[in-house]
Design a protein around this motif. Structure first.
Motif, mmCIF file in Angstrom:
data_model
loop_
_atom_site.group_PDB
_atom_site.id
_atom_site.type_symbol
_atom_site.label_atom_id
_atom_site.label_comp_id
_atom_site.label_asym_id
_atom_site.label_seq_id
_atom_site.Cartn_x
_atom_site.Cartn_y
_atom_site.Cartn_z
ATOM 1 N N GLY A 21 0.812 -1.205 0.000
ATOM 2 C CA GLY A 21 0.000 0.000 0.000
ATOM 3 C C GLY A 21 0.848 1.259 0.000
ATOM 4 N N THR A 22 1.962 1.219 0.704
ATOM 5 C CA THR A 22 2.869 2.369 0.731
ATOM 6 C C THR A 22 3.461 2.632 -0.647
ATOM 7 O OG1 THR A 22 3.436 1.998 3.058
ATOM 8 C CG2 THR A 22 4.990 3.298 1.744
ATOM 9 N N VAL A 23 3.880 1.562 -1.314
ATOM 10 C CA VAL A 23 4.438 1.697 -2.662
ATOM 11 C C VAL A 23 3.406 2.299 -3.613
ATOM 12 C CG1 VAL A 23 5.293 0.421 -4.671
ATOM 13 C CG2 VAL A 23 6.120 -0.153 -2.387
ATOM 14 N N MET A 24 2.180 1.799 -3.543
ATOM 15 C CA MET A 24 1.131 2.326 -4.411
ATOM 16 C C MET A 24 0.802 3.775 -4.065
ATOM 17 S SD MET A 24 0.396 0.049 -6.643
ATOM 18 C CE MET A 24 -1.238 0.473 -7.281
ATOM 19 N N GLY A 25 0.901 4.121 -2.780
ATOM 20 C CA GLY A 25 0.654 5.492 -2.382
ATOM 21 C C GLY A 25 1.709 6.448 -2.912
ATOM 22 N N VAL A 26 2.974 6.021 -2.887
ATOM 23 C CA VAL A 26 4.057 6.834 -3.449
ATOM 24 C C VAL A 26 3.831 7.037 -4.944
ATOM 25 C CG1 VAL A 26 6.518 6.868 -3.981
ATOM 26 C CG2 VAL A 26 5.741 6.171 -1.706
ATOM 27 N N ARG A 27 3.436 5.970 -5.617
ATOM 28 C CA ARG A 27 3.158 6.058 -7.058
ATOM 29 C C ARG A 27 2.061 7.086 -7.324
ATOM 30 N NH1 ARG A 27 -0.881 3.235 -9.853
ATOM 31 N NH2 ARG A 27 -0.531 3.020 -12.113
ATOM 32 N N SER A 28 0.981 7.034 -6.546
ATOM 33 C CA SER A 28 -0.124 7.972 -6.729
ATOM 34 C C SER A 28 0.333 9.415 -6.523
ATOM 35 C CB SER A 28 -1.261 7.628 -5.759
ATOM 36 O OG SER A 28 -2.310 8.561 -5.848
ATOM 37 N N ARG A 29 1.136 9.636 -5.490
ATOM 38 C CA ARG A 29 1.606 10.999 -5.214
ATOM 39 C C ARG A 29 2.520 11.505 -6.325
ATOM 40 N NH1 ARG A 29 1.695 8.824 -0.013
ATOM 41 N NH2 ARG A 29 3.921 8.359 -0.121
ATOM 42 N N MET A 30 3.307 10.631 -6.908
ATOM 43 C CA MET A 30 4.211 11.049 -7.984
ATOM 44 C C MET A 30 3.430 11.465 -9.219
ATOM 45 S SD MET A 30 7.408 8.388 -7.509
ATOM 46 C CE MET A 30 8.544 9.275 -8.574
ATOM 47 N N TYR A 31 2.335 10.759 -9.487
ATOM 48 C CA TYR A 31 1.461 11.197 -10.585
ATOM 49 C C TYR A 31 0.810 12.531 -10.243
ATOM 50 C CZ TYR A 31 1.567 7.162 -13.724
ATOM 51 O OH TYR A 31 1.950 6.220 -14.637
ATOM 52 N N GLY A 32 0.377 12.667 -8.991
ATOM 53 C CA GLY A 32 -0.278 13.902 -8.585
ATOM 54 C C GLY A 32 0.633 15.113 -8.651
ATOM 55 N N ARG A 33 1.928 14.905 -8.393
ATOM 56 C CA ARG A 33 2.894 16.000 -8.413
ATOM 57 C C ARG A 33 3.441 16.291 -9.806
ATOM 58 N NH1 ARG A 33 6.262 13.609 -3.269
ATOM 59 N NH2 ARG A 33 4.768 14.190 -1.619
ATOM 60 N N GLY A 34 3.095 15.433 -10.761
ATOM 61 C CA GLY A 34 3.597 15.643 -12.111
ATOM 62 C C GLY A 34 4.936 14.998 -12.382
ATOM 63 N N THR A 35 5.435 14.180 -11.440
ATOM 64 C CA THR A 35 6.699 13.472 -11.669
ATOM 65 C C THR A 35 6.562 12.524 -12.848
ATOM 66 O OG1 THR A 35 7.158 13.584 -9.293
ATOM 67 C CG2 THR A 35 8.456 12.020 -10.590
ATOM 68 N N PHE A 36 5.448 11.842 -12.906
ATOM 69 C CA PHE A 36 5.120 10.994 -14.052
ATOM 70 C C PHE A 36 4.127 11.758 -14.938
ATOM 71 C CE2 PHE A 36 5.662 7.143 -11.052
ATOM 72 C CZ PHE A 36 7.042 7.169 -11.250
ATOM 73 N N SER A 37 4.344 11.722 -16.239
ATOM 74 C CA SER A 37 3.437 12.418 -17.154
ATOM 75 C C SER A 37 2.124 11.662 -17.286
ATOM 76 C CB SER A 37 4.096 12.575 -18.529
ATOM 77 O OG SER A 37 4.365 11.311 -19.094
ATOM 78 N N ARG A 38 1.072 12.399 -17.643
ATOM 79 C CA ARG A 38 -0.255 11.811 -17.824
ATOM 80 C C ARG A 38 -0.811 12.244 -19.175
ATOM 81 N NH1 ARG A 38 -3.924 12.947 -12.664
ATOM 82 N NH2 ARG A 38 -4.844 10.946 -13.252
ATOM 83 N N PHE A 39 -1.506 11.324 -19.800
ATOM 84 C CA PHE A 39 -2.164 11.632 -21.072
ATOM 85 C C PHE A 39 -3.467 12.348 -20.787
ATOM 86 C CE2 PHE A 39 -5.273 10.337 -24.348
ATOM 87 C CZ PHE A 39 -4.656 10.909 -25.459
ATOM 88 N N ASP A 40 -3.665 13.483 -21.444
ATOM 89 C CA ASP A 40 -4.863 14.299 -21.234
ATOM 90 C C ASP A 40 -5.736 14.220 -22.480
ATOM 91 O OD1 ASP A 40 -6.710 16.021 -20.259
ATOM 92 O OD2 ASP A 40 -5.414 17.776 -20.185
ATOM 93 N N PRO A 41 -6.780 13.391 -22.475
ATOM 94 C CA PRO A 41 -7.614 13.246 -23.674
ATOM 95 C C PRO A 41 -8.380 14.516 -23.991
ATOM 96 C CG PRO A 41 -8.622 12.114 -21.821
ATOM 97 C CD PRO A 41 -7.271 12.561 -21.358
ATOM 98 N N GLU A 42 -8.713 14.669 -25.250
ATOM 99 C CA GLU A 42 -9.436 15.864 -25.683
ATOM 100 C C GLU A 42 -10.898 15.845 -25.259
ATOM 101 O OE1 GLU A 42 -8.905 16.288 -29.861
ATOM 102 O OE2 GLU A 42 -6.735 16.557 -29.744
ATOM 103 N N CYS A 43 -11.461 14.663 -25.073
ATOM 104 C CA CYS A 43 -12.870 14.561 -24.665
ATOM 105 C C CYS A 43 -12.942 14.135 -23.196
ATOM 106 C CB CYS A 43 -13.607 13.556 -25.554
ATOM 107 S SG CYS A 43 -13.055 11.854 -25.361
#
Length: 357
Positions: A21-43
């Motif tokens: 759970g800790t590992v998954m939580g770190v992953r979530s926070r890294m996405y939230g902070r923009g460390t990992f890029s996210r695809f932003d769909p047009e729709c």
């Protein structure tokens, strides 16, 4: 569903669950902070996911959303990772005539039941979303099993919970339970939905408040209601069956399915042949099913719609499956909003482009 072994070894497995759970939580926070890029769909994009695994009703709810989107003229597209699918190329556009081995059982079922929608299989859902945007200009993405798929930005996270999730399974992260993340992940949810009869939702009232009030998000109940039966081959339908019947299933929660079917039929099946979730049926399985039906004195054999797409073509033309409706009745709000069922609460404003996260 928590296994007997997980219950017995719970104290020993809990530290491993906390670590995961800790590992998954770190992953979530890294996405939230923009460390990992996210695809932003047009729709707009709506994720239908869960915190645990199996049996929460994601596929029927995704199908309901597809029908709603079609009724609004939104040209919806469902993005599936395709569990159990083996497509020859990726992304794979599922058609009603696609082989189940290529498409996977749930994507094929959705493509058959919602021919106006695009159903695409690809474990890399950023790729399938880009491909769909390029060639089909969808108006709404449904991200199937998407709560943990943080690489794609979404407008709403619909998180489905089982009664067990709210009970003894609460915050039991794998390997000591079925949860894929710790309870902190639920702060990302926008809506909670719980599959089960209205009276069970009412009985869970205290537990729902105790577990979910802290998140301040609406909680909705929904139930899967068989509406009628249809033959696997041909167009014959019936409101019910008069004689003894055998039930066959390969789903995530066979116990809940059995209760639902028993209620609809007005009596229990003479036997229930249970296979693992997403079981790949073959001719030998059909022989086992027919032998069980004969031994139990069953005149008819009934299977789920998900299993029907795999059993069809294996000499099972006489089998029956269900036409399923979703029924929304109960809700729980923590902000003073008057309770309304999900299908009355849900509207175009929920996915307005101006409300993107």
């Amino acid at each position: 569903m928590i296994t007997k072994t997980q219950k017995i070894l719970g104290p020993a497995l809990t530290p491993l669950g906390k670590a995961y759970g800790t590992v998954m939580g770190v992953r979530s926070r890294m996405y939230g902070r923009g460390t990992f890029s996210r695809f932003d769909p047009e729709c707009p994009c709506v994720s239908v996911g869960n915190i645990g695994s199996g049996g929460s009703g994601k596929t029927p709810l995704a199908g309901w959303l597809l029908d709603w989107a079609l009724s609004q003229g939104l040209a919806p597209a469902l993005l599936s990772r395709g569990y159990g699918a083996s497509p020859g190329k990726l992304p794979y556009l599922v058609k009603p005539e696609s082989p189940v081995q290529e498409a996977g059982d749930e994507p094929l079922m959705l493509a058959i039941e919602h021919p106006g929608a695009k159903v695409v299989v690809d474990p890399v859902r950023i790729r399938s979303a880009s491909w769909l945007s390029r060639y089909y200009s969808p108006g709404l993405f449904i991200l199937d099993d998407g709560f943990q798929h943080l690489a794609m930005r979404r407008d709403l996270d619909l998180v489905l919970l089982t009664p067990e999730d709210v009970g003894e399974g609460w915050n039991r992260v794998i390997p000591c339970g079925t949860w894929r993340e710790s309870v902190k992940a639920l702060h990302r949810a926008d809506v909670f939905l719980i599959k089960g009869p209205a009276h069970e939702f009412d009985d869970m009232g205290d537990a729902l408040v105790r577990r979910l009030e802290r998140f301040g998000k609406p909680v909705f109940q929904f139930a899967l209601k068989p509406a009628s039966l249809r033959r696997l081959a041909g167009r014959e339908t019936r409101p019910s069956l008069a004689g003894p019947y055998l039930l066959v299933s390969g789903v995530g929660d066979p116990v809940q399915l059995e209760r639902t079917v028993n209620s609809f039929m007005g009596r229990p099946a003479v036997d229930h042949v249970v296979f693992k979730d997403h079981h790949a049926f073959g001719g030998d399985d059909v022989s086992v099913i027919r032998k069980a039906a004969k031994s139990a004195g069953a005149k008819e054999i009934v299977c789920t719609p998900k299993d029907a797409v795999k059993l069809k073509g294996l000499g099972t033309d006489d089998f029956w499956t269900f036409n399923i409706d979703l029924e929304f009745e109960r809700s729980l709000f923590f902000d003073g909003t008057d309770p309304v069922p999900f299908d009355r609460w849900w509207n175009l404003e929920r996915i307005n482009l101006d409300n993107r996260k």
